[in-house]
Design an enzyme around this catalytic site. Structure first.
Site, PDB file in Angstrom:
ATOM      1  N   GLU A  24      -8.646   4.501   4.742  1.00 44.33           N
ATOM      2  CA  GLU A  24      -8.515   3.801   3.460  1.00 44.33           C
ATOM      3  C   GLU A  24      -8.671   4.849   2.364  1.00 44.33           C
ATOM      4  OE1 GLU A  24      -7.705   0.718   3.038  1.00 44.33           O
ATOM      5  OE2 GLU A  24      -8.095  -0.241   4.970  1.00 44.33           O
ATOM      6  N   HIS A  31      -3.834   3.761   4.813  1.00 43.29           N
ATOM      7  CA  HIS A  31      -3.872   2.541   4.010  1.00 43.29           C
ATOM      8  C   HIS A  31      -4.426   2.825   2.619  1.00 43.29           C
ATOM      9  CE1 HIS A  31      -3.392  -0.708   7.183  1.00 43.29           C
ATOM     10  NE2 HIS A  31      -3.572   0.370   7.930  1.00 43.29           N
ATOM     11  N   GLU A  72       0.862  -1.184   0.000  1.00 45.32           N
ATOM     12  CA  GLU A  72       0.000   0.000   0.000  1.00 45.32           C
ATOM     13  C   GLU A  72       0.899   1.235   0.000  1.00 45.32           C
ATOM     14  OE1 GLU A  72      -2.778  -0.536   3.221  1.00 45.32           O
ATOM     15  OE2 GLU A  72      -3.502  -2.432   2.400  1.00 45.32           O
TER      16      GLU A  72
END
Length: 337
Positions: A219, A155, A63
C-alpha cells in the site's frame, strides 16, 4: 504528475488488435502479450540464479499511481534505459475498472483469489481472478528450484494512513518470514508491515500459498485518478523495483527488530447485514489508535469493542457488501525467533 502513457498502458486502457503480440525490445529483451492486460518480458541473458518477478497493479481500478509506476518501468525497459536481468510478468489486474475509474465493477477483485471466485461465476471480477491465477501459475511454473519467485502486488488505499506506505505479509502457515525481504521493504520506504495471521483471498496470499513466492501487498499512498498522482511520492518503490530488475540492488543491512513497526491482524470487522454501523469518522486514517473500551462497530447484537489501548484500525470500509470484511483490527507484533 504524468498524463503520458507508454504503448503498454495505452493498449490496456484502449485495447486494439495488435500487429504483433510478441516482439523484441532493446538489449534483446522479448515481450509477449498473453492477453490485453498481461505482458511477459524475458531478458536475452538472464542473471545467474535469476528470480521470476511478478508485478501486479490495478487490482482495484481506481488505484492508478502504481499502474503509472509500473508503466514507466516497462517504458524504460522497452527503450533500453533500464536493463532487464530477470523474467518479468506484469499483470494489470482489473482493466475494465481502470478504464471506468472505478474500484471494481461487480465485486472486489482482491477478495476472489485462491478459488474464492468459483461461487461467483459470471461476475466480471470472478473471471478476472481465475485468469490472473492462471497467468501467475503459468509464469511461476517456469521457475526451477534454483530460482527465486517474487510477487509484489502494488496498491494505493482509499483513505490516508498514519503510515503512508505499508506492506501486508500474507499468512505463511509454517514458513518463516524472510528477513531479507523485510530489509528490502525498508529499502523501498515501507514504514510498517502487517503480518497476516490467517489465510485470505487476496492475490498475494494466493501466490504465496500456491507457489511459495515471496509475496506482498504493498500500500503506497492514496488512490487518485490518472494524471493526478505526484509520482515523486513513489520514488522509493520505483527505484527499488528498478534496482531489482537490473540487478543493481545495493547490499542491504539485515532487518533488525524495531526497524519499523510490525503489526498482526487480531480480528476482522465483518459486515453481516445492512444494519452494520461503523463508529468511526469517514476521515479516520489507517492505523489510527483505538482507545480502550471504544465501540468500534456494531451489527445487530454483534458489538466490536476496542481493548487494551494498543489496537489500531486498518481498511475501515462500511460500504462493502454483507458478508465481507469492513475493517481489520490490528495490534503490535514481533517476529518469531
Amino acid at each position: 504528475m504524468t498524463t503520458s502513457h507508454s504503448r503498454f498502458l495505452q493498449h490496456v486502457l484502449q485495447p486494439a488488435a495488435l500487429a504483433e503480440t510478441s516482439w523484441t525490445l532493446a538489449h534483446g529483451v522479448t515481450a509477449c502479450w498473453h492477453d490485453d492486460s498481461a505482458v511477459e518480458l524475458r531478458p536475452a541473458t538472464p542473471a545467474t540464479n535469476c528470480s521470476y518477478i511478478l508485478l501486479s497493479c490495478g487490482i482495484h481500478g481506481n488505484e492508478t499511481a502504481p499502474v503509472e509506476v509500473v508503466d514507466g518501468i516497462l517504458s524504460d525497459i522497452a527503450s533500453g534505459r533500464l536493463h532487464l536481468h530477470h523474467p518479468l510478468l506484469v499483470l494489470f489486474g482489473n482493466p475494465q475498472a481502470m478504464r471506468c475509474g472505478e474500484r471494481y465493477l461487480d465485486y472486489d477483485l482482491n477478495r476472489l483469489f485462491n478459488g474464492a471466485h468459483q461461487p461467483h461465476a459470471g461476475l466480471y471480477e470472478a473471471e478476472r481472478a481465475a485468469l490472473l491465477e492462471q497467468h501467475a501459475s503459468r509464469f511461476f511454473a517456469q521457475a526451477g528450484p534454483e530460482h527465486g519467485k517474487l510477487h509484489y502486488d502494488l496498491h494505493t488505499a482509499i483513505r490516508g494512513s498514519v503510515y503512508e506506505k505499508f506492506a501486508i505479509y500474507p499468512f505463511l502457515h509454517q514458513r518463516p518470514h524472510q528477513r531479507s525481504q523485510l530489509a528490502w521493504l525498508k529499502h523501498c520506504g515501507i514504514e510498517a508491515v502487517l503480518l497476516h495471521s490467517k489465510p485470505a483471498n487476496t492475490f498475494s496470499y494466493y501466490t504465496s500459498q500456491q507457489h511459495q513466492a515471496a509475496a506482498f501487498t504493498l500500500e503506497l499512498g492514496k488512490a487518485r485518478p490518472f494524471g493526478e498522482n505526484d509520482l515523486s511520492r513513489f520514488a522509493g518503490i520505483d527505484q527499488a523495483l528498478r534496482q531489482l530488475l537490473d540487478n543493481s540492488t545495493p547490499a542491504l543491512p539485515d532487518y533488525r527488530d524495531g526497524d519499523y513497526p510490525l503489526f498482526r491482524a487480531k480480528y476482522d470487522l465483518i459486515k453481516h447485514s445492512e444494519a452494520f454501523r461503523l463508529h468511526l469518522a469517514a476521515s479516520v486514517e489507517n492505523f489510527t489508535v483505538l482507545p480502550d473500551g471504544m465501540l468500534i462497530a456494531e451489527d445487530g447484537a454483534q458489538r466490536y469493542v476496542a481493548s487494551g489501548g494498543e489496537e489500531r484500525i486498518l481498511f475501515p470500509n462500511p460500504g462493502v457488501k454483507p458478508g465481507l470484511r469492513a475493517g481489520i483490527v490490528v495490534e503490535p507484533a514481533m517476529l518469531a525467533v
